[in-house]
Design an enzyme around this catalytic site. Structure first.
Site, PDB file in Angstrom:
ATOM      1  N   ASP A  90       0.878  -1.155   0.000  1.00 58.89           N
ATOM      2  CA  ASP A  90       0.000   0.000   0.000  1.00 58.89           C
ATOM      3  C   ASP A  90       0.928   1.220   0.000  1.00 58.89           C
ATOM      4  O   ASP A  90       2.081   1.128   0.450  1.00 58.89           O
ATOM      5  CB  ASP A  90      -0.847  -0.051   1.267  1.00 58.89           C
ATOM      6  N   ASP A  92       0.001   5.079   0.645  1.00 55.90           N
ATOM      7  CA  ASP A  92      -0.263   6.070   1.681  1.00 55.90           C
ATOM      8  C   ASP A  92      -0.324   5.392   3.058  1.00 55.90           C
ATOM      9  O   ASP A  92      -1.167   4.536   3.288  1.00 55.90           O
ATOM     10  CB  ASP A  92      -1.599   6.764   1.356  1.00 55.90           C
TER      11      ASP A  92
END
Ligand code: B16
Ligand code: MG
Length: 293
Positions: A90, A92
């Site tokens: 991922d 952010d």
């Protein structure tokens, strides 16, 4: 980059550059998937690739006859298809801390409209798409109902503020720990991908100059359903040409952990996700990945 098959090709070329080998020619247009890898190897002149396992890539060499379909190419393909593993990150909250920029940008919108918005509500926006984030913020809105066009305009305004903040990002916004760990995982032979709900993922990677560390970057522009739907992680697996069960996901959001599990992948939680019992593994800091993988 991002095209199925090109990840394998790019990796091959990266490896050769690292070893000081000359890359002769280029992959033929239309040759994708394993064929492109084989074709790339076939054009690389005298090249050495692992014959037994990907982890043996550096130690256990076999000289490849530089022609497509030669016996030398076959073990390379076998390694890529059957034994390779991938890690999908991922963006952010895992690689970069752009969550604070999302918060600042949404806060401007919320303040302007007199909507209560705080860090606690912001937590619910982790990993969630832009429009879904807006809907969460509007739960506290007490004015007249907004049309689809008005909502779209608000989301665009927020994105404008957010992108302005992204432009201030530099290489130092990615920690040395993250960069060194990613490099180490690459050296061990893992395919690395980003799997982000953000439509700005590629801007962030470019701005921080870490795009070369990843073999594929599916993001909010490549999907129709955001996390907790597994689509973005399944896309990542497809782009790096691996089966879901060969991939692990590193996530900071509950929605992302749910997405990883729905994709049939191992889920490693970091940050706020470590409070979630669906994680297969939990890490306190990014560098711990080097012990897990
Ligand atoms: P954008 P990730 C997500 O990124 C963020 O966590 C989430 O807060 C944001 O709403 C979403 O991207 C969409 O971002 O507005 O830039 O398209 O955690 O999936 O990397
Ligand atoms: Mg996240």
């Amino acid at each position: 980059f991002g095209v199925p098959g090109m990840a394998v090709y790019k990796r091959t070329v990266d490896y050769c550059k690292e070893k000081g080998l000359t890359v002769i020619g280029d992959v033929k247009r239309g040759d994708i998937g394993s064929t492109s890898a084989a074709y790339a190897v076939g054009h690389l002149g005298k090249v050495q690739v692992g014959s037994r396992s990907w982890s043996g890539f550096h130690e256990d060499f076999a000289t490849v006859n530089p022609y497509l379909g030669s016996d030398g190419v076959k073990p390379f393909l076998k390694v890529c298809k059957e034994e390779k593993k991938g890690i999908i990150f991922d963006l952010d909250g895992v690689i970069v801390s752009t969550d604070k920029f999302h918060y600042q940008a949404w806060k401007k919108i919320a303040d302007k409209m007199g909507i209560e918005f705080n860090e606690k509500i912001n937590e619910r926006l982790r990993g969630v798409s832009r429009m879904e984030s807006l809907e969460i913020i509007l739960e506290k809105y007490e004015g007249a109902p907004l049309s689809a066009e008005q909502k779209q305009a608000l989301a665009e305004e927020k994105n404008g503020y957010y992108v302005d903040l992204l432009k201030t990002m530099e290489r130092c916004d990615v920690s040395e720990e993250v960069v060194n760990t990613l490099k180490s995982l690459r050296r061990k032979g893992y395919f690395l991908a980003v799997g982000s709900s953000s439509k700005n993922a590629k801007i962030i990677l470019r701005q921080t100059r870490i795009e070369d560390l990843f073999d594929a970057v599916p993001d909010g522009n490549n999907i129709t359903r955001s996390k907790p739907d597994p689509e973005v992680f399944l896309k990542a697996a497809e782009y790096i040409e691996l089966l879901p069960k060969q991939c692990a996901v590193v996530e900071d959001a509950r929605a992302g952990i749910d997405a990883a599990k729905a994709a049939g992948m191992m889920a490693v939680g970091i940050g706020t996700a470590t409070e979630y019992d669906k994680c297969d593994r939990k890490i306190k800091s990014f560098g711990e990945l080097d012990q897990i993988f």
